[in-house]
Design a protein around this motif. Sequence first.
Motif, PDB file in Angstrom:
ATOM      1  N   ASN A  32       0.850  -1.185   0.000  1.00  0.00           N
ATOM      2  CA  ASN A  32       0.000   0.000   0.000  1.00  0.00           C
ATOM      3  C   ASN A  32       0.886   1.235   0.000  1.00  0.00           C
ATOM      4  O   ASN A  32       1.608   1.486   0.970  1.00  0.00           O
ATOM      5  CB  ASN A  32      -0.924   0.013   1.215  1.00  0.00           C
ATOM      6  N   LEU A  33       0.870   1.979  -1.093  1.00  0.00           N
ATOM      7  CA  LEU A  33       1.664   3.183  -1.211  1.00  0.00           C
ATOM      8  C   LEU A  33       0.789   4.399  -0.972  1.00  0.00           C
ATOM      9  O   LEU A  33      -0.394   4.405  -1.311  1.00  0.00           O
ATOM     10  CB  LEU A  33       2.294   3.272  -2.603  1.00  0.00           C
ATOM     11  N   SER A  34       1.366   5.425  -0.397  1.00  0.00           N
ATOM     12  CA  SER A  34       0.657   6.680  -0.197  1.00  0.00           C
ATOM     13  C   SER A  34       1.665   7.809  -0.210  1.00  0.00           C
ATOM     14  O   SER A  34       2.873   7.583  -0.091  1.00  0.00           O
ATOM     15  CB  SER A  34      -0.103   6.660   1.132  1.00  0.00           C
ATOM     16  N   GLU A  35       1.178   9.036  -0.355  1.00  0.00           N
ATOM     17  CA  GLU A  35       2.075  10.184  -0.323  1.00  0.00           C
ATOM     18  C   GLU A  35       2.610  10.340   1.096  1.00  0.00           C
ATOM     19  O   GLU A  35       1.907  10.069   2.076  1.00  0.00           O
ATOM     20  CB  GLU A  35       1.348  11.442  -0.770  1.00  0.00           C
ATOM     21  N   ALA A  36       3.843  10.782   1.188  1.00  0.00           N
ATOM     22  CA  ALA A  36       4.489  10.958   2.488  1.00  0.00           C
ATOM     23  C   ALA A  36       3.838  12.121   3.243  1.00  0.00           C
ATOM     24  O   ALA A  36       3.459  13.128   2.645  1.00  0.00           O
ATOM     25  CB  ALA A  36       5.972  11.223   2.302  1.00  0.00           C
ATOM     26  N   THR A  37       3.739  11.956   4.557  1.00  0.00           N
ATOM     27  CA  THR A  37       3.237  13.041   5.398  1.00  0.00           C
ATOM     28  C   THR A  37       4.357  14.058   5.610  1.00  0.00           C
ATOM     29  O   THR A  37       5.527  13.785   5.317  1.00  0.00           O
ATOM     30  CB  THR A  37       2.790  12.504   6.770  1.00  0.00           C
ATOM     31  N   GLN A  71       7.047  12.543   7.777  1.00  0.00           N
ATOM     32  CA  GLN A  71       7.900  11.593   7.057  1.00  0.00           C
ATOM     33  C   GLN A  71       8.881  12.319   6.146  1.00  0.00           C
ATOM     34  O   GLN A  71      10.061  11.964   6.081  1.00  0.00           O
ATOM     35  CB  GLN A  71       7.032  10.623   6.248  1.00  0.00           C
TER      36      GLN A  71
END
Length: 130
Positions: A100-105, A108
């Motif tokens: 599961n990939l997502s944009e970095a916060t 992060q």
Amino acid sequence: MFAKATPPAERLALWESEAALFVRWGLMGADGPDPANRSAFLEFVRRAQRAPVTEEMFVDCFGCGYEAMEVKLAAFLRKVLAKPTFVAWDMPAGVQEPVNLSEATSDQIGRILGDWLRMQGTTCRIRIPR
């Protein structure tokens, strides 16, 4: 970026960012993945490993000289500056669960930048001892 000599220390960071942009353009393409562009870039890299880079060799690979490439890279930079970079990869055989990939916060991103800056600090201390 296409100067004949290595840049002085005060311009090295700019040269490295220009080189990174050139690599991104060569591998990712100006308008998305482009096999012909990638092939020309990889041929350029292969030839650069065997002999000094000349503008003639550059033209053989890309069909344009240094000045025209600088114009292309400037346009490419304006186009991609605010866009995220996406890299597709094949998952190794045997991976059972999907990734599961997502944009970095922001946190992060801060940690990644902090780690990178610490590593650069080590490199700078090695290159330029006090």
